[in-house]
Scaffold this motif. Structure first.
Motif, PDB file in Angstrom:
ATOM      1  N   LYS A  24     -13.646 -13.632  -6.425  1.00 50.90           N
ATOM      2  CA  LYS A  24     -12.354 -12.958  -6.352  1.00 50.90           C
ATOM      3  C   LYS A  24     -12.425 -11.847  -5.326  1.00 50.90           C
ATOM      4  N   LEU A  25     -11.440 -11.801  -4.429  1.00 45.86           N
ATOM      5  CA  LEU A  25     -11.412 -10.761  -3.412  1.00 45.86           C
ATOM      6  C   LEU A  25     -10.425  -9.677  -3.823  1.00 45.86           C
ATOM      7  N   PHE A  26     -10.661  -8.456  -3.365  1.00 46.55           N
ATOM      8  CA  PHE A  26      -9.719  -7.368  -3.590  1.00 46.55           C
ATOM      9  C   PHE A  26      -9.226  -6.930  -2.216  1.00 46.55           C
ATOM     10  N   ILE A  61       5.227  -3.039   1.742  1.00 45.08           N
ATOM     11  CA  ILE A  61       4.614  -2.937   0.412  1.00 45.08           C
ATOM     12  C   ILE A  61       3.593  -4.062   0.248  1.00 45.08           C
ATOM     13  N   GLN A 106       0.504  -3.678   2.679  1.00 50.91           N
ATOM     14  CA  GLN A 106      -0.441  -2.576   2.473  1.00 50.91           C
ATOM     15  C   GLN A 106      -1.052  -2.552   1.075  1.00 50.91           C
ATOM     16  N   MET A 107      -0.432  -3.271   0.129  1.00 49.62           N
ATOM     17  CA  MET A 107      -0.941  -3.276  -1.251  1.00 49.62           C
ATOM     18  C   MET A 107      -2.205  -4.128  -1.359  1.00 49.62           C
ATOM     19  N   LYS A 108      -3.155  -3.638  -2.171  1.00 48.83           N
ATOM     20  CA  LYS A 108      -4.342  -4.455  -2.452  1.00 48.83           C
ATOM     21  C   LYS A 108      -4.232  -5.031  -3.854  1.00 48.83           C
ATOM     22  N   GLU A 109      -4.613  -6.294  -4.004  1.00 46.91           N
ATOM     23  CA  GLU A 109      -4.634  -6.973  -5.300  1.00 46.91           C
ATOM     24  C   GLU A 109      -5.774  -7.979  -5.296  1.00 46.91           C
ATOM     25  N   PRO A 110      -6.207  -8.398  -6.478  1.00 47.48           N
ATOM     26  CA  PRO A 110      -7.203  -9.473  -6.509  1.00 47.48           C
ATOM     27  C   PRO A 110      -6.604 -10.779  -5.974  1.00 47.48           C
ATOM     28  N   ARG A 118       9.364  -8.087  -7.510  1.00 47.91           N
ATOM     29  CA  ARG A 118       8.343  -7.723  -8.505  1.00 47.91           C
ATOM     30  C   ARG A 118       8.598  -6.327  -9.067  1.00 47.91           C
ATOM     31  N   ILE A 119       9.165  -5.439  -8.259  1.00 44.14           N
ATOM     32  CA  ILE A 119       9.482  -4.097  -8.768  1.00 44.14           C
ATOM     33  C   ILE A 119      10.607  -4.199  -9.794  1.00 44.14           C
ATOM     34  N   SER A 147       9.455  -5.204 -13.243  1.00 47.68           N
ATOM     35  CA  SER A 147       9.007  -4.106 -14.101  1.00 47.68           C
ATOM     36  C   SER A 147      10.188  -3.457 -14.813  1.00 47.68           C
TER      37      SER A 147
END
Lengths: 181, 355
Positions: free
Chosen positions: B7-9, B175, B178-182, B262-263, B266
């Motif tokens: 898995k990458l982050f 967004i 620049q966002m990091k996620e697995p 996705r926002i 929430s």
């Protein structure tokens, strides 16, 4: 209630807030949680603070951007001024009391941990590790993941060039955790 | 498909770059612009390492025209940019569509018009789905909402580009970039190295020559070309993709795409916990637009609210989809601001309470 926490980590440029944000998110991923990390982007970045938002959750994460966070790590005064008012009622904050006057820190509405991060890091021999001290305190105070998961993730976020500093960073994380009863 | 396990982050930008290489990308042409610089940066090291070609062109215009050359040879090619840079590429995109050349174009949408800012925005929706260059043409547009989806959709983009012989655009924003996620990386089991064998330019030895062009001067030839394009675009409508969340018993369906989708999710999660019957419809294909499924929801008597990070663009496609039955409210979060789930609560409750 499934595990969930979101956090804004803020300080001035050079204090390593992006690094501990990355570390927290990476460790969360290794601990089997869903995570997002986003550095501040857009108009907010022109406010004198560097900051990032990290979300850790057992459930799928919607927004990576949070206005009123559950938790805050404030490494300097402008960060406290900006984000403390936004912290959710009942939230927790780690305050770098080496650089922030404790008179300014809210204690009723939210749970505040005063951690003299720079002083502790100085005693360990490297003031640049104040960020790790603060993160260590946060991990203990929030209980969201184990400190060992964070220590084990150090090699994944610290570049190879600085890998000799990993043991010292681990020590700083532990020292931070020790400040939280 | 084979999963690679590890898995990458990583940032959305890097997920796109890695996905493209996994899909067999051979040529990348780009020019720096924020907030997509991580893509060329990653490509510059990783693509040559797997035998591909990385070119930082002298301008966006040059990069886009290099795509025409590579795509005409049936080579898996890609460019990426951000709003003002994509505007500069539009002439070439029109030529790519006119010549029916498959390629992938990434737009990490930033604030506009003009130079705007480097923050997130969805102001390029019209440009992406309605053309942007001159002439009657369409580009397939895919809008990821997560870093994993960005990785997956780039792989899909190459397949679609070659299936339809058409440019495919990945539309993200600052967004997502620049966002990091697995991200769980994977490689498609089979990458057809011989794609375009019946049309690509590869030397005409032993066969009749081929011409790839967008100029049709002889009587009736442009009309015939257009008829072909029209049929092709109609065929594309057969596949659409969207995410539906809490929609079955929803009184109000919120339509939002990409990062905003996705926002909003929430916000919807929170409102659901408070007993409000709201759901999310997040189009993943913006062209073709999932009109049929929206219409079905309209037939069930649901109300609609479209939320975008612009002054109102996708809402026109939503309205076209449901126009014979109902209408959609609109809430535009102004570009130049960073949206959070809190910002959408009031507009959603207002639409839910409206007639």
């Amino acid at each position: 209630m499934s595990k969930y926490i979101d956090s804004i980590i803020a300080g001035f440029g050079g204090q390593g807030v992006m690094l501990i944000g990355n570390l927290l998110a990476y460790a969360g991923m290794n601990a089997g949680l869903n995570v997002t990390y986003i550095p501040v982007y857009g108009p907010e970045m022109r406010g004198g603070t560097a900051n990032c938002t990290v979300v850790l959750s057992e459930e799928e994460i919607g927004s990576p951007i949070i206005r009123s966070p559950h938790s805050l790590i404030a490494m300097n005064r402008p960060s406290l001024d900006k984000f403390q008012p936004r912290l959710m009622d009942g939230g927790i904050q780690i305050i770098n009391s080496s650089l922030i006057d404790k008179e300014l820190v809210e204690t009723e509405r939210v749970k505040s941990y005063l951690v003299p991060a720079n002083d502790i890091a100085d005693k360990l021999g490297n003031s640049r590790m104040a960020n790790m001290v603060a993160l260590g305190a946060f991990i203990k105070a929030s209980g969201i993941i184990d400190l060992t998961a964070v220590i084990e993730s150090l090699p994944n976020v610290i570049s190879a060039h600085y890998s000799h500093l990993i043991p010292k960073n681990a020590e700083a994380l532990q020292a931070g955790a020790n400040t939280v009863a | 498909m084979s999963k690679n396990g590890e898995k990458l982050f990583i940032k959305g930008n890097e997920a796109i770059a890695r996905g493209a290489i996994a899909a067999g990308l051979k040529c990348y042409f780009g020019y720096p612009i924020t907030p997509q610089n991580d893509i060329p940066e990653y490509m510059s090291a990783a693509l040559p390492a797997v035998g591909g070609e990385f070119v930082q062109a002298e301008s966006e215009v040059a990069a886009a025209n290099m795509l025409i050359g590579a795509a005409a040879c049936g080579v898996r090619s890609m460019t990426s940019s951000s709003s003002p840079g994509i505007s500069l590429k539009q002439e070439a995109i029109s030529y790519l569509a006119g010549s029916q050349l498959p390629t992938v174009i990434v737009n990490m949408n930033r604030g506009g018009p003009g130079l705007g800012d480097i923050g997130p925005s969805q102001g390029d929706y019209f440009q992406a789905v309605k053309g942007g260059g001159h002439g009657d043409y369409r580009v397939l547009v895919l809008a990821p909402g997560t870093c994993q989806e960005a990785y997956d959709l780039v792989i899909k983009a190459f397949d679609l580009a070659f299936k339809y012989r058409n440019p495919v655009m990945i539309l993200g924003d600052a967004i997502l970039g620049q966002m990091k996620e697995p991200v769980s990386p994977w490689t498609p089991e089979k990458i057809d190295e011989n794609e375009g064998h019946d049309w690509r330019l590869c030397g005409a030895k032993g066969r009749k020559g081929r011409i790839l062009k967008s100029l049709f001067l002889s009587e009736g030839s442009l009309a015939a070309h257009h008829e072909h394009l029209q049929n092709k675009y109609a065929d594309m409508a057969e596949f659409t993709q969207q995410e539906e969340y809490q929609i079955d018993d929803a009184e109000l369906v919120v339509v939002a795409y990409g990062s905003i989708g996705r926002i909003v999710k929430s916000t919807i999660k929170k409102l659901r916990n408070n007993g409000h019957k709201v759901g999310l419809f997040r189009p993943i294909t913006l062209y073709p637009f999932p009109s049929g499924d929206l219409k079905k929801l309209a037939e069930q008597g649901k109300k609609f609210l479209t939320i975008e990070h612009n002054l109102g663009q996708m809402v026109e496609d939503v309205r076209l989809s449901i126009r014979t039955i109902t209408d959609s409210d609109f809430f535009g979060f102004l570009p130049g601001n960073l949206p959070t789930p809190d910002d959408f609560e009031e507009p959603i409750l207002k639409s839910l309470g409206g007639k």
